[in-house]
Structure formats: structure tokens, C-alpha cells
Design an enzyme around this catalytic site. Structure first.
Site, PDB file in Angstrom:
ATOM      1  N   PHE B 121      14.400 -10.326  -0.995  1.00  0.00           N
ATOM      2  CA  PHE B 121      12.975 -10.512  -0.769  1.00  0.00           C
ATOM      3  C   PHE B 121      12.494 -11.611  -1.706  1.00  0.00           C
ATOM      4  CE2 PHE B 121       9.335  -7.872   1.028  1.00  0.00           C
ATOM      5  CZ  PHE B 121       9.949  -7.672   2.249  1.00  0.00           C
ATOM      6  N   GLN B 252      -3.976 -10.891  -2.890  1.00  0.00           N
ATOM      7  CA  GLN B 252      -2.794 -11.516  -2.296  1.00  0.00           C
ATOM      8  C   GLN B 252      -2.988 -11.802  -0.808  1.00  0.00           C
ATOM      9  OE1 GLN B 252       1.198  -9.372  -1.727  1.00  0.00           O
ATOM     10  NE2 GLN B 252       1.672 -10.945  -3.237  1.00  0.00           N
ATOM     11  N   HIS B 254      -0.873 -12.692   2.195  1.00  0.00           N
ATOM     12  CA  HIS B 254       0.529 -12.727   2.610  1.00  0.00           C
ATOM     13  C   HIS B 254       0.700 -13.953   3.491  1.00  0.00           C
ATOM     14  CE1 HIS B 254       4.323 -11.587   4.429  1.00  0.00           C
ATOM     15  NE2 HIS B 254       4.412 -10.550   3.621  1.00  0.00           N
ATOM     16  N   LEU B 268       0.685  -7.956  10.044  1.00  0.00           N
ATOM     17  CA  LEU B 268       1.752  -8.487   9.201  1.00  0.00           C
ATOM     18  C   LEU B 268       3.052  -8.782   9.942  1.00  0.00           C
ATOM     19  CD1 LEU B 268       2.148  -9.014   6.128  1.00  0.00           C
ATOM     20  CD2 LEU B 268       3.624  -7.015   6.197  1.00  0.00           C
ATOM     21  N   GLU B 271       8.099  -9.942   5.358  1.00  0.00           N
ATOM     22  CA  GLU B 271       8.862 -10.928   4.619  1.00  0.00           C
ATOM     23  C   GLU B 271      10.360 -10.735   4.862  1.00  0.00           C
ATOM     24  OE1 GLU B 271       7.222 -11.501   0.742  1.00  0.00           O
ATOM     25  OE2 GLU B 271       9.190 -11.857  -0.132  1.00  0.00           O
ATOM     26  N   ARG B 327       4.831 -15.098  -2.882  1.00  0.00           N
ATOM     27  CA  ARG B 327       3.925 -15.184  -1.735  1.00  0.00           C
ATOM     28  C   ARG B 327       2.790 -16.179  -1.895  1.00  0.00           C
ATOM     29  NH1 ARG B 327       3.818  -8.736  -0.341  1.00  0.00           N
ATOM     30  NH2 ARG B 327       5.824  -8.817   0.727  1.00  0.00           N
ATOM     31  N   HIS B 393      -3.790  -9.266   2.190  1.00  0.00           N
ATOM     32  CA  HIS B 393      -2.749  -8.252   2.267  1.00  0.00           C
ATOM     33  C   HIS B 393      -2.821  -7.193   1.183  1.00  0.00           C
ATOM     34  CE1 HIS B 393       1.129  -6.703   3.378  1.00  0.00           C
ATOM     35  NE2 HIS B 393       1.659  -6.978   2.211  1.00  0.00           N
ATOM     36  N   ARG B 428       1.737 -10.000  -6.650  1.00  0.00           N
ATOM     37  CA  ARG B 428       2.748  -8.948  -6.511  1.00  0.00           C
ATOM     38  C   ARG B 428       3.956  -9.460  -5.744  1.00  0.00           C
ATOM     39  NH1 ARG B 428       4.145  -5.257  -2.408  1.00  0.00           N
ATOM     40  NH2 ARG B 428       2.443  -5.937  -1.075  1.00  0.00           N
TER      41      ARG B 428
HETATM   42  C1  LIG Z   1       1.524  -4.286   6.822  1.00  0.00           C
HETATM   43  C2  LIG Z   1       1.902  -4.013   5.415  1.00  0.00           C
HETATM   44  C3  LIG Z   1       3.234  -4.079   5.023  1.00  0.00           C
HETATM   45  C4  LIG Z   1       3.598  -3.830   3.711  1.00  0.00           C
HETATM   46  N1  LIG Z   1       4.918  -3.879   3.365  1.00  0.00           N
HETATM   47  C5  LIG Z   1       5.288  -3.583   2.103  1.00  0.00           C
HETATM   48  C6  LIG Z   1       6.667  -3.576   1.731  1.00  0.00           C
HETATM   49  O1  LIG Z   1       7.551  -3.855   2.534  1.00  0.00           O
HETATM   50  N2  LIG Z   1       6.988  -3.249   0.468  1.00  0.00           N
HETATM   51  C7  LIG Z   1       6.042  -2.912  -0.459  1.00  0.00           C
HETATM   52  O2  LIG Z   1       6.420  -2.599  -1.567  1.00  0.00           O
HETATM   53  N3  LIG Z   1       4.736  -2.909  -0.135  1.00  0.00           N
HETATM   54  C8  LIG Z   1       4.337  -3.233   1.118  1.00  0.00           C
HETATM   55  N4  LIG Z   1       2.999  -3.223   1.447  1.00  0.00           N
HETATM   56  C9  LIG Z   1       2.018  -2.769   0.464  1.00  0.00           C
HETATM   57  C10 LIG Z   1       2.030  -1.252   0.387  1.00  0.00           C
HETATM   58  O3  LIG Z   1       2.281  -0.696   1.638  1.00  0.00           O
HETATM   59  C11 LIG Z   1       0.712  -0.696  -0.102  1.00  0.00           C
HETATM   60  O4  LIG Z   1       0.305  -1.377  -1.218  1.00  0.00           O
HETATM   61  C12 LIG Z   1       0.884   0.767  -0.452  1.00  0.00           C
HETATM   62  O5  LIG Z   1       1.366   1.468   0.646  1.00  0.00           O
HETATM   63  C13 LIG Z   1      -0.383   1.393  -0.959  1.00  0.00           C
HETATM   64  O6  LIG Z   1      -0.141   2.765  -1.141  1.00  0.00           O
HETATM   65  P1  LIG Z   1      -1.169   3.715  -1.837  1.00  0.00           P
HETATM   66  O7  LIG Z   1      -0.480   5.020  -2.031  1.00  0.00           O
HETATM   67  O8  LIG Z   1      -1.746   3.046  -3.027  1.00  0.00           O
HETATM   68  O9  LIG Z   1      -2.327   3.853  -0.789  1.00  0.00           O
HETATM   69  P2  LIG Z   1      -2.330   4.160   0.785  1.00  0.00           P
HETATM   70  O10 LIG Z   1      -1.018   4.442   1.357  1.00  0.00           O
HETATM   71  O11 LIG Z   1      -3.121   3.126   1.418  1.00  0.00           O
HETATM   72  O12 LIG Z   1      -3.149   5.456   0.848  1.00  0.00           O
HETATM   73  C14 LIG Z   1      -4.515   5.481   0.563  1.00  0.00           C
HETATM   74  C15 LIG Z   1      -4.973   6.868   0.824  1.00  0.00           C
HETATM   75  O13 LIG Z   1      -6.241   7.072   0.265  1.00  0.00           O
HETATM   76  C16 LIG Z   1      -7.064   7.715   1.193  1.00  0.00           C
HETATM   77  N5  LIG Z   1      -8.440   7.391   0.879  1.00  0.00           N
HETATM   78  C17 LIG Z   1      -8.985   6.164   0.685  1.00  0.00           C
HETATM   79  N6  LIG Z   1     -10.290   6.282   0.393  1.00  0.00           N
HETATM   80  C18 LIG Z   1     -10.566   7.609   0.392  1.00  0.00           C
HETATM   81  C19 LIG Z   1     -11.752   8.376   0.177  1.00  0.00           C
HETATM   82  N7  LIG Z   1     -12.921   7.811  -0.094  1.00  0.00           N
HETATM   83  N8  LIG Z   1     -11.683   9.727   0.286  1.00  0.00           N
HETATM   84  C20 LIG Z   1     -10.499  10.331   0.580  1.00  0.00           C
HETATM   85  N9  LIG Z   1      -9.368   9.656   0.782  1.00  0.00           N
HETATM   86  C21 LIG Z   1      -9.399   8.311   0.695  1.00  0.00           C
HETATM   87  C22 LIG Z   1      -6.594   7.209   2.505  1.00  0.00           C
HETATM   88  O14 LIG Z   1      -6.978   8.062   3.554  1.00  0.00           O
HETATM   89  C23 LIG Z   1      -5.097   7.209   2.283  1.00  0.00           C
HETATM   90  O15 LIG Z   1      -4.572   8.483   2.505  1.00  0.00           O
HETATM   91  C24 LIG Z   1       2.620  -3.508   2.760  1.00  0.00           C
HETATM   92  C25 LIG Z   1       1.284  -3.442   3.141  1.00  0.00           C
HETATM   93  C26 LIG Z   1       0.923  -3.713   4.457  1.00  0.00           C
HETATM   94  C27 LIG Z   1      -0.513  -3.688   4.824  1.00  0.00           C
END
Ligand SMILES: Cc1cc2nc3c(=O)[nH]c(=O)nc-3n(C[C@H](O)[C@H](O)[C@H](O)COP(=O)(O)OP(=O)(O)OC[C@H]3O[C@@H](n4cnc5c(N)ncnc54)[C@H](O)[C@@H]3O)c2cc1C
Ligand code: SF4
Ligand code: SF4
Ligand code: FES
Lengths: 250, 668
Positions: B121, B252, B254, B268, B271, B327, B393, B428
Site C-alpha cells: 500500500f 485527507q 483520497h 472510493l 488503493e 495519498r 476521505h 494518514r
Molecule cells: C470507502 C472507504 C474505504 C476505506 N478503506 C480503508 C482501508 O482499506 N484501510 C484502512 O485502514 N482504512 C480505510 N478507510 C478508513 C476507515 O474505514 C475508517 O477510518 C474507519 O472505519 C473508521 O472507523 P471508526 O470505528 O472510527 O468509525 P465508524 O466505523 O465510522 O463508526 C462510527 C460509528 O459511530 C456511530 N455514530 C456516529 N455518530 C453518532 C451519534 N451521534 N450517536 C450514536 N452513534 C453515532 C455510527 O453509527 C457508527 O456506528 C476507508 C474509508 C472509506 C470511506
């Protein structure tokens, strides 16, 4: 490129509802969910529709389009003619909450009833060794995005509320298959698949496979092999004997 | 006010993505009664969208990998702005967190000898990303979801109740955190107020520890890979109760999002396409990335197409392809190509994998990409190139936390995952988020558990605070106090305006004039957001939900704009056209966002400030990197980023300033 399309959308709640007609702009390249969003922004701000990723990855936006279980975000408008009336209704197998949003808690209840992954007791983290060929099948099942369209379409529960108690549905029968085919899992879920989760009720119509947006061969690769495992046990006298004895003791 | 539903827990985790679930697992395994609240259904959080993989220096594919190399890559990717302690913990602990997932039932792709396979990556020296095809996030999230079910099954066996110690409140949105002012000098967390999306009814949680794991802010921008959940709720909730945010100027973009058709613009393109051999080309068919290797990375990337192509099979004697630069570099390069007229028909550039490997191989390695383009754009990626362009992103900025425990400056308030700040510096690396969720999700769960166990007195929710929060949450149903019904604002319209404005003025390339203009328009939006009026009832009403989310987006956008204006340099996810270079004097400074204090920050106490409190951004000094970590880098490399004074202590310095210090674990 834009045109005005006709949509017929079910609106209502647990107490009842009806189809409502809307005329709304449709643009090139759009999916049904785009059009519903435009309706929210312009004509029906309180239209309830569940969605999340808008990329076919989360399985939130399940509904029925012209009677067929589909993801709203992966159904392109280009599959319809311009003067088609596009009818959108909630999944029929689950109770309606509001408009296109249904109560899918049935699925979460079923998920809890299936014994979880059970690794060998003496294997430390980092020591797991599995060949790619041996994980391919379970990986196919793990592509599942839990859209529950297969659960919605399966006739065992679609028109038979009373069967819900004793039938886990294709998604969770497949979960059992996934664990059974996991190269390191040590638990046995074969008898329970038949006796508690209703594998026997499935008569391999393949409707579930037809609607799966992930293209998982649920019937051929999960349900039929599970049925074979059940059959093998039945005809293997030793296994049969062992089970009868332990059951009497229990 | 009618009786409000109430629940009592030890630890309340807000967010059911990777970070939230890992935190909840930890808190529950430590024996605490834990609740998870999330806006969407259980198992749908944004983490399911992650594609490429999860970075961890397991060394399964290249055994030269180590935590030190991963640490260095992470710091370089973030242009040395990262909170180094977080980057250290992350690099050291990520392998254990990935292996642990296998014990929960995860099935990663395998190497020939049966271990977890790892892929290349951008910015990672060695193949480092554990993955499952291009649906790694789904695997991570489902695995942890199933682990939670397993814990509930244990509780059922023991108590007859699945939810005795761990319960998920799905489709429930938190709108305000609640404090007990009587605990400690500035009060401590006591709980939270939210509403059920399904019924619109309010619910109060009493909990001495709250873990925010709410993800990012991308829905403030028009072109984004993010889902509707990404409205910056956690960022805003934390600010409102007095926690600080850091690094909010770093967003970021992407480099590869879909650009056509319009309705999918921003979705998306992983990558992993480039990691597995895909290359970027402009309309002349030229692999343009060779022209965009910045000075700080000179010598680390291949200079010819031949060398770049050989690298995929032999990383020892060749340098990596510049298609896999971090990125921010790739996104800016694409932006320039398009601006200078060498773009594709729909305003992107080409990403070509079709000519690089057989069709079957593409379908096997990148099944979701194949599917996504086929279904949404009528493009067969095994036969023709994709059109791609930058998309918003990820937010590097977030809640400032203690690296070891995840605690913010507010006692009892913890944060992990994308909503926490610091770990990734100014940019990142791909794959470093999923590992971040696991490492810091666990640490925040642990931190919260220890905090609760150590409490002498449980903070109590104050009735008056509950009433005030309830009024604020239901306000969009009240007709606007001023003006006639014509003054009522539609939340969808305001949201669209905000997104367009942020995209145009505080997007990938910024200038002082544009950012100042953005601030002016944010001021207008702030005035209008108080007039938002929603029709209908409280049951599953998306207009109301958006009206509430909009306040958070606005508050976070103000933090981004104010930070972007102050930082007069270009670095990572913050590019100032009027200040194009890196400035070492900015490296050691961090921009901190906090809520404006009544009076002290001369706020006018207007009604709109209750709805969207004003924020203040100020610079502070970063904690200097520990000497043993600093010594992991060549002096010559550090000199590109650091001021002279900061390097006085470096072991390479006094002996022979011209010679690089002894590198650890191989050079990149
Ligand atoms: C298309 C895409 C591809 C990606 N690919 C990669 C990858 O290959 N490798 C990598 O390392 N990263 C990748 N990322 C980044 C990574 O997926 C995210 O940064 C990561 O999943 C975020 O996880 P999290 O647990 O912080 O939040 P999330 O998984 O977004 O969860 C947030 C949670 O909070 C809850 N929530 C939000 N606000 C509230 C509220 N007010 N009240 C109650 N609940 C709430 C939501 O319902 C959800 O359950 C990618 C991102 C995208 C968009
Ligand atoms: S194959 Fe079985 S599970 Fe699938 S729809 Fe038919 S009966 Fe239901
Ligand atoms: S198996 Fe397919 S149809 Fe069924 S829930 Fe999973 S993804 Fe949906
Ligand atoms: S919105 Fe996620 S699958 Fe449709």
C-alpha cells in the site's frame, strides 16, 4: 438526459398505509436511491428510507422494487424504460416501521442462536495456519453484507409468519455452513442445523441465491452441502447411536 | 416533560464501527456493564466500507518488516506531525490486534505457508496490509460483531439474559453529553442524551465513562467517499463539553474516487488497485506520477517504469512505484494534471489495471471494484481503464486524547478511531486506520474500565441538563421564533450549500482569501441553522435527523476553516497555494480547537450559539519526540522537517554532522 419519472412508493406505518404517486426528476447514471433522496429534498422531507454507504457495501437499503427484493443503491434507473412506473415497497417479510423501513430484529435474534466460532483450546493467537484453498468457501459466505434480501424472499417465512420461530433463514443457515467449513472450528452444529434452525424446511428453490447482491451461491454452496452433512450423520449408524445415547442421558 | 427512558451502564460506547466495537469488547471483558449506541443498524457502520486492508508489521510476506519500520513509515506519511507516542503504540501493538481477530473467527487471505497474507500500500515500505480481497473492513466489523454476539451468548449461558452485560442500542443517535459539575474542578462525564431514530423518543444514559468512536466528518464536503453517518458528531459532542480537538486543518482527499456518473462521484476506488499493479495515466497515456516525486521523498521511489514494474516482484533491488506515494502527493498530482488539461473526459485521470494483468486475476483480487464499476458505471475494469479523481476521505484531526488511555481532557470522556486526533499527523497512510481502530479501540476500552473502577463516587446526570438537551434536540420541530413561516429553512438545502462551499473553498487546495470567504459564509449558515424547521412527526423522520446532524457539521467545518486559515504552510492534507512549502517552524506546533468560553472569548451569547457553539483555534507546542525514537531516523531525513535547534540532541549530530546515523531495521 434528464426526464421526469413516475414513482409509486408505499407510505405508512405499522397501522397501515398506501401507495403514493410521485413525479420526479431522473438524471443519467442515477440509482433508485438517488431519486428517493431527491424526493426527500424536494417533495417528501419525511420519507423514511434506510441507507448508509450508497455503494452496495453495508446492506442497509433493502426494499422491493416492482416486487423484487433489491438494494436501492445498486438498482440503476437505466434498467427501466422512461415511462415505466417504478414501484418501491418495503421488504414484505418483516414488520414495517415507517414507509420503506422495516423492523429486521428477527435477523439479529437468529444470529444470537447460532453457537459462535470455537477455536481449538491450545492454539495461541498468531499460530493460526490455514491454506487459502481451505478458507475459500467460508470466505465466500463471509462476503455477506447482511442485507437480508434472501431472508425476505424465502417462501418458508415470506408467507408464513408462524415458521419464523423454527427457521433461521438462508442467511443464518449459511452462517452455520461457514462455521462448519472453517478449517479450525471445533464445534458441531450439524444436528442443531436440522433440529433447531429448520434446515429441513428448505426445499432448495434457490430464490435466495437469485436475490443475493453479493452473488453468493447460498443454496449450492451452503445449504445443499449442509443437507448432505445431515444426511451423512443419519445414515452413519455409529453417529446415530452415539447421538441417541447422549440425548437419553441429557 | 414526559417521562424519559433511562438506562444505567458503566461504560457507554458511542459508535459501533471498528473502534467502538473493540472498545466495548475490552470493557465487557474487564467485567464492566457496557452499552454500545449507534446511528445505523448493528453491523452497518462505516468501517464495513474499508477495502484495502489493515496495516500491521507481522512480517509474514517480508520478514524484514518490524514495528520500527512501520513507525518510521507512519511518521513520514504524516510528515512528522504525528503524535509519536500514538504512532509507536500503534506500530508495536497492531500485529497482536490482528492475530486476536483470528481467535474471534476472522478469515484473512493466506500466504502459501498458511499465514495471514499482506499486501502493498502507499507509503508502506513492505507488504504490510492484512486483507480479505477488497472487503477487509467488512471482515473486521463482522468479526467483532460476532465476537460481541459470542460474549452475549456467554452472558446468556450464565444469567439467562443475552443483554445482561453488553447491549447494543442500534438506530439511536446521541445529541448531547452530560456532565456532573460537582466532580473534580471542571466536572466529569455523567452520561448522554439521545433519540431513537425509529420512534423519535428520547433516551438518557447514565454512565461515568463515555467512549466516543463516531468516525469522521466527510459529509461536510460535496465529493466524498463517506457515508451519511460522517457528520462529525463525536468531534462536536466533545467540543460542546469542553474537550479539545487537534489538527483539524488536515483532511485527507483520497486520490482515487469515482468521477462518473455524477450520482456516484466520490465513491472510493481502493488503493489496493495500485498496490496490486494498477497505474495512473493521463490523457496522453503517460504515467505521470514519475514527474511528481517531491524532494523529501527523492531517492525512495523508482525513476523509470521498468524499475517500478520490477519492484512488484523484487522489493530488495528496486524502488517502489511513485503511483504509491502517500495519498496527499498523489491527490495533488491528479489535481494538477486535470487542471493543466491532461485529464479524462469526466474530469479525472485514468487508472489502468486492465493492461497490467489477466482479467481473471483482476476479478479474483479486486472483486468489489470489478462489481462496483460494472454495476454503477457500466465500465469493465478488466478491459478498460477506470476514470478517477480526488475525493474527501478521512479526517486526520480529532479529539485530543492521552495516547495510552484514550482519555480526553474531560474526566470520563474517551475517544478512539477516526474521531480521535494525532495518530496520523498531517496525512494518514492507507491501512493505518483499521489498525488504529483495533489498537486504540482496545486502549480506550481499557482506559474507560480502569477509570470507572478507580472512581470514588459515580457522577450523576443533572435533571436540568437533561431538560435543556431535550429542548435543543426537539427544537427543529418548533416554527422559527423570528420572522414568518417563509423564513423557515430546509435542512436539505442548507446541507447542500455547506457541502458545496466546503468543497470549493476549504477543499484540496486552499488560499487565505478562499478560506476567509468560507468563514464568512459559515457565519451566514450559522444564523440560518437556527431557523431550520422540519415537517412531519418524530418517527423515523430523516429531515429532523439531518437538521440535528447539520449543527455538528457546521461546528466541525468552522474548526476546519479556522485551522486552515492559521496554518501558513503546506503539509499532508493541508495545501495552501499561497504558502506552498513545508515550514519547519510549523512542524512543532499544533492547532488546538476548543469551544469558546462565554465572555472570555467575547461571544455575543446569541441564541444560535446554544445550537452551534462558537469555536476558537490556537497554536500550541507539540511534545518533542523521545530520543530513542528520534534516533530511528537518519539525520539527513530529519533535517528536511525539523529546525536546527530541535536536532541538537540527535546522536548523529555532534560526532559527524554530515553522516547519517546508524539506521535501524534497514533503510526504506
Ligand atoms: C470507502 C472507504 C474505504 C476505506 N478503506 C480503508 C482501508 O482499506 N484501510 C484502512 O485502514 N482504512 C480505510 N478507510 C478508513 C476507515 O474505514 C475508517 O477510518 C474507519 O472505519 C473508521 O472507523 P471508526 O470505528 O472510527 O468509525 P465508524 O466505523 O465510522 O463508526 C462510527 C460509528 O459511530 C456511530 N455514530 C456516529 N455518530 C453518532 C451519534 N451521534 N450517536 C450514536 N452513534 C453515532 C455510527 O453509527 C457508527 O456506528 C476507508 C474509508 C472509506 C470511506
Ligand atoms: S433455497 Fe431454501 S433457503 Fe433459499 S429461498 Fe429456497 S427454500 Fe429458502
Ligand atoms: S446472503 Fe446475500 S442476500 Fe442474504 S443477507 Fe447475505 S448478502 Fe444479503
Ligand atoms: S446503502 Fe449500503 S448497501 Fe445500499
Amino acid at each position: 438526459m434528464s426526464y421526469t419519472g413516475t414513482f409509486r412508493i408505499w407510505r405508512g406505518d405499522a397501522d397501515g398505509g398506501a401507495l403514493a404517486d410521485f413525479r420526479v426528476e431522473v438524471n443519467e447514471g442515477e440509482v433508485v436511491l438517488d431519486v428517493l433522496h431527491r424526493l426527500q429534498a424536494t417533495q417528501a422531507p419525511d420519507l423514511a428510507v434506510r441507507w448508509n454507504c450508497k455503494a452496495g457495501k453495508c446492506g442497509s437499503c433493502s426494499a422491493e422494487i416492482n416486487g423484487k427484493p433489491r438494494l436501492l443503491c445498486m438498482t440503476r434507473m437505466s434498467v427501466f424504460e422512461r415511462d415505466d412506473v417504478v414501484t418501491v415497497t418495503p421488504m414484505r417479510t418483516f414488520p414495517v416501521i415507517r414507509d420503506l423501513v422495516t423492523d429486521v430484529s428477527f435477523n439479529y435474534a437468529k444470529a444470537r442462536e447460532i453457537p459462535s466460532f470455537t477455536p481449538p483450546a491450545d492454539l495461541a493467537p498468531g499460530e493460526y495456519r490455514m491454506a487459502q484453498v481451505d478458507v475459500n468457501r467460508s470466505q465466500e459466505f463471509r462476503k455477506c453484507i447482511e442485507c437480508y434480501l434472501c431472508q425476505d424472499t424465502c417462501h418458508v417465512v415470506r408467507d408464513h409468519e408462524e415458521n419464523k420461530e423454527s427457521f433461521a433463514g438462508p442467511r443464518f443457515l449459511m452462517r452455520i455452513a461457514e462455521l462448519e467449513m472453517h478449517p479450525l472450528d471445533v464445534a458441531d452444529r450439524v444436528p442443531a442445523a436440522q433440529e433447531e434452525h429448520g434446515l429441513g424446511r428448505c426445499n432448495i428453490t434457490k430464490c435466495c441465491t437469485d436475490v443475493c447482491p453479493e452473488g453468493i451461491k447460498i443454496t449450492d454452496n451452503a445449504l445443499i452441502p449442509m443437507k448432505e452433512r445431515v444426511a451423512d450423520r443419519r445414515y452413519d449408524p455409529l453417529v446415530w447411536l452415539g447421538r441417541t445415547i447422549s440425548r437419553r442421558r441429557g | 416533560m414526559t417521562e424519559i427512558e433511562r438506562h444505567d451502564y458503566d461504560v457507554l460506547v458511542i459508535g459501533a464501527g471498528g473502534a467502538g466495537l473493540r472498545a466495548a469488547i475490552e470493557a465487557r471483558e474487564r467485567g464492566l456493564r457496557t452499552a454500545i449506541v449507534c446511528k445505523s443498524l448493528f453491523g452497518k457502520a462505516h468501517t464495513v466500507m474499508a477495502e484495502g486492508g489493515c496495516a500491521a508489521a507481522m512480517g509474514n510476506v517480508n520478514e524484514n518488516d518490524s514495528w520500527q519500520v512501520h513507525f518510521r513509515d507512519t511518521m513520514r506519511g504524516g510528515k512528522f506531525l504525528n503524535n509519536w507516542r500514538m504512532a509507536e503504540l500503534h506500530a508495536k501493538e497492531a500485529p497482536d490486534r490482528v492475530w486476536e481477530l483470528e481467535t474471534y473467527g476472522a478469515l484473512f487471505d493466506r500466504t502459501k505457508d498458511g499465514r495471514i497474507s499482506q499486501r502493498h500500500f502507499g507509503g508502506h515500505t513492505y507488504p504490510r496490509l492484512a486483507h480479505v480481497g477488497d472487503r477487509t473492513g467488512l471482515e473486521l466489523l463482522r468479526t467483532m460483531q460476532q465476537r460481541i454476539v459470542a460474549l452475549q451468548q456467554d452472558d446468556f449461558a450464565e444469567t439467562g439474559d443475552y443483554e445482561a452485560r453488553l447491549r447494543v442500542f442500534a438506530e439511536c443517535t446521541v445529541t448531547e453529553l452530560l456532565k456532573d459539575p460537582a466532580v473534580g474542578p471542571d466536572g466529569a462525564i455523567a452520561g448522554a442524551l439521545g433519540y431513537w431514530r425509529e420512534s423519535g423518543r428520547l433516551v438518557v444514559f447514565s454512565a461515568p465513562a463515555v467512549v466516543l468512536a463516531t468516525g469522521g466528518i466527510g459529509k461536510s464536503f460535496q465529493v466524498t467517499s463517506n457515508s451519511w453517518e460522517y457528520t462529525g458528531d463525536g468531534h462536536a459532542l466533545a467540543l460542546r463539553v469542553g474537550a479539545d480537538l487537534v489538527d483539524m486543518e488536515f483532511v485527507q482527499f483520497h486520490p482515487t474516487g469515482m468521477v462518473w456518473p455524477p450520482s456516484v462521484k466520490g465513491i472510493l476506488v481502493t488503493e489496493g488497485v495500485r498496490g496490486d499493479g494498477g497505474v495512473l495515466k493521463n490523457s496522453d497515456g503517460k504515467r505521470f506520477m514519475f514527474d511528481y516525486v517531491p524532494d523529501v521523498f527523492k531517492g525512495q521511489y523508482a525513476q523509470t517504469e521498468d524499475e517500478a514494474d520490477r519492484w512488484y516482484d523484487d522489493q530488495e533491488s528496486n524502488r517502489r512505484t511513485p503511483d504509491l506515494l502517500p495519498r496527499d502527493e498523489v491527490a495533488r498530482a491528479i489535481n494538477t494534471e486535470v487542471k493543466e488539461g491532461r485529464g479524462s473526459p469526466h474530469g479525472g485521470v485514468y487508472l489502468d489495471i486492465a493492461s497490467r494483468m489477466p482479467a481473471e486475476e483482476i476479478k479474483r483480487r479486486l472483486p468489489s471494484m470489478y462489481h462496483q464499476f460494472k454495476e454503477l458505471a457500466d465500465v469493465d475494469i478488466t478491459a478498460e481503464p477506470m476514470e478517477v479523481g480526488p475525493t474527501c476521505h478521512y479526517v486526520m484531526g480529532g479529539i485530543q486524547v492521552d495516547p495510552d488511555t484514550g482519555q480526553s481532557r474531560v474526566p470520563g470522556l474517551f475517544a478512539a478511531g477516526e474521531c480521535a486526533g494525532g495518530m496520523h499527523g498531517s496525512n494518514r497512510l492507507g491501512g493505518n486506520s483499521l489498525s488504529d481502530l483495533l489498537v486504540f479501540g482496545r486502549r480506550a476500552g481499557l482506559g474507560a474500565a480502569d477509570y470507572v473502577v478507580g472512581l470514588e463516587r459515580r457522577p450523576a446526570v443533572q435533571a436540568a441538563d437533561v431538560d435543556a438537551a431535550a429542548v435543543l434536540t426537539l427544537a427543529p420541530f418548533d416554527a422559527p421564533a423570528h420572522g414568518g413561516p417563509d423564513d423557515a429553512e430546509n435542512p436539505y438545502t442548507l446541507h447542500a450549500e455547506l457541502q458545496r462551499m466546503m468543497n470549493d473553498l476549504v477543499g484540496i487546495i486552499r488560499t487565505e482569501t478562499e478560506v476567509a470567504e468560507a468563514q464568512r459564509r459559515l457565519g451566514e449558515l450559522r444564523a440560518r441553522v437556527g431557523h431550520v424547521f422540519v415537517e412531519g412527526h418524530r418517527q423515523y423522520n430523516p429531515g429532523w435527523h439531518l437538521a440535528l446532524d447539520l449543527r455538528n457539521m457546521l461546528m466541525v467545518s468552522e474548526a476546519v476553516a479556522a485551522s486552515a486559515l492559521l496554518r501558513t504552510e503546506s503539509r499532508g492534507g493541508h495545501t495552501r497555494e499561497d504558502h506552498p512549502g513545508l515550514d519547519p517552524e510549523w512542524r512543532h506546533r499544533v492547532l488546538v480547537t476548543r469551544r469558546a468560553r462565554d465572555g472570555a472569548d467575547s461571544t455575543d451569547g446569541a441564541e444560535s450559539e446554544q445550537v452551534v457553539p462558537r469555536v476558537v483555534v490556537e497554536p500550541a507546542e507539540r511534545v518533542p519526540m523521545r530520543a530513542d525514537l528520534l534516533a530511528l531516523f537518519d539525520l539527513t531525513e530529519l533535517e528536511k522537517y525539523y529546525t536546527d535547534a530541535e536536532l541538537a540532541e540527535h546522536p548523529g549530530r555532534p560526532a559527524d554532522p554530515g553522516r547519517p546515523a546508524d539506521p535501524v531495521g534497514g533503510t526504506a
